[in-house]
Design a protein around this motif. Sequence first.
Motif, short mmCIF file in Angstrom:
data_model
loop_
_atom_site.label_atom_id
_atom_site.label_comp_id
_atom_site.label_asym_id
_atom_site.label_seq_id
_atom_site.Cartn_x
_atom_site.Cartn_y
_atom_site.Cartn_z
N TRP A 80 -40.31 3.70 16.15
CA TRP A 80 -41.71 3.98 16.49
C TRP A 80 -42.57 4.09 15.22
O TRP A 80 -42.98 5.15 14.81
N PRO A 81 -42.84 2.96 14.58
CA PRO A 81 -43.67 3.01 13.37
C PRO A 81 -45.07 3.53 13.68
O PRO A 81 -45.58 3.36 14.78
N LEU A 82 -45.66 4.23 12.72
CA LEU A 82 -47.04 4.75 12.85
C LEU A 82 -47.96 3.88 12.02
O LEU A 82 -48.08 4.07 10.82
N LYS A 83 -48.58 2.93 12.67
CA LYS A 83 -49.50 2.04 11.99
C LYS A 83 -50.92 2.55 12.15
O LYS A 83 -51.30 2.99 13.24
N ALA A 84 -51.68 2.53 11.08
CA ALA A 84 -53.08 2.98 11.13
C ALA A 84 -53.84 2.13 12.15
O ALA A 84 -53.69 0.91 12.20
N SER A 85 -54.65 2.81 12.99
CA SER A 85 -55.41 2.10 14.01
C SER A 85 -56.76 2.79 14.21
O SER A 85 -57.01 3.87 13.68
N ASP A 86 -57.61 2.16 14.99
CA ASP A 86 -58.92 2.73 15.31
C ASP A 86 -58.76 4.01 16.09
O ASP A 86 -57.76 4.17 16.80
N PRO A 87 -59.71 4.90 16.07
CA PRO A 87 -60.95 4.85 15.31
C PRO A 87 -60.74 5.31 13.87
O PRO A 87 -59.84 6.11 13.59
N PRO A 88 -61.56 4.80 12.95
CA PRO A 88 -61.44 5.23 11.56
C PRO A 88 -61.90 6.67 11.39
O PRO A 88 -62.67 7.18 12.20
N GLY A 89 -61.41 7.33 10.38
CA GLY A 89 -61.82 8.69 10.09
C GLY A 89 -60.64 9.56 9.72
O GLY A 89 -59.49 9.12 9.69
N LEU A 90 -60.93 10.81 9.47
CA LEU A 90 -59.93 11.79 9.05
C LEU A 90 -59.09 12.26 10.24
O LEU A 90 -59.64 12.62 11.28
N GLU A 91 -57.77 12.23 10.07
CA GLU A 91 -56.86 12.71 11.10
C GLU A 91 -56.10 13.92 10.55
O GLU A 91 -55.78 13.98 9.37
N HIS A 92 -55.82 14.87 11.42
CA HIS A 92 -55.10 16.09 11.03
C HIS A 92 -53.79 16.15 11.80
O HIS A 92 -53.75 15.91 13.00
N PHE A 93 -52.72 16.50 11.08
CA PHE A 93 -51.40 16.63 11.69
C PHE A 93 -51.01 18.10 11.72
O PHE A 93 -51.18 18.82 10.74
N LEU A 94 -50.49 18.54 12.85
CA LEU A 94 -49.97 19.89 13.00
C LEU A 94 -48.47 19.74 13.26
O LEU A 94 -48.06 19.07 14.22
N VAL A 95 -47.67 20.33 12.39
CA VAL A 95 -46.22 20.26 12.52
C VAL A 95 -45.70 21.64 12.86
O VAL A 95 -45.99 22.61 12.16
N GLY A 146 -57.24 13.44 16.22
CA GLY A 146 -57.93 12.25 15.74
C GLY A 146 -59.40 12.50 15.45
O GLY A 146 -59.98 13.50 15.89
N PRO A 147 -60.03 11.57 14.73
CA PRO A 147 -61.44 11.70 14.38
C PRO A 147 -62.38 11.62 15.58
O PRO A 147 -63.53 12.03 15.51
N ASP A 148 -61.86 11.14 16.72
CA ASP A 148 -62.66 11.02 17.94
C ASP A 148 -62.50 12.25 18.84
O ASP A 148 -62.98 12.26 19.96
N GLY A 149 -61.81 13.28 18.34
CA GLY A 149 -61.60 14.48 19.13
C GLY A 149 -60.34 14.46 19.97
O GLY A 149 -60.06 15.41 20.69
N SER A 150 -59.58 13.38 19.91
CA SER A 150 -58.36 13.29 20.69
C SER A 150 -57.27 14.19 20.11
O SER A 150 -57.27 14.49 18.92
#
Length: 98
Positions: free
Chosen positions: A62-77, A30-34
């Motif tokens: 388990w829908p994935l709804k956009a939520s806070d915090p705003p910003g760029l998110e990266h997915f690793l598959v 996540g954009p917050d470092g999570s």
Amino acid sequence: MLATLRIDRDELRFSITSARDGYVQVLLAGPDGSLLQIFPNDRARNNHIGAGATLRLPGAAWPLKASDPPGLEHFLVLVTAEPRSYGAWATGSKTPVM
């Protein structure tokens, strides 16, 4: 692919196609470092994929709804030969919701 989603309004959907049999894990930075393991999760445990098969995520449970915090998110598959869990690496407290 870069997509813009509106917080609390839009849901993310994506597909994974694997060249080999294995087990899919999806991590979200996540954009917050999570760092979160969003798949498999408590609502979707079966993460097996067959060679040439396409897996559509998220599942209906388990829908994935956009939520806070705003910003760029990266997915690793990852597709691994054996089931794995990266939940111990989690640094955030979110449930499998984006």
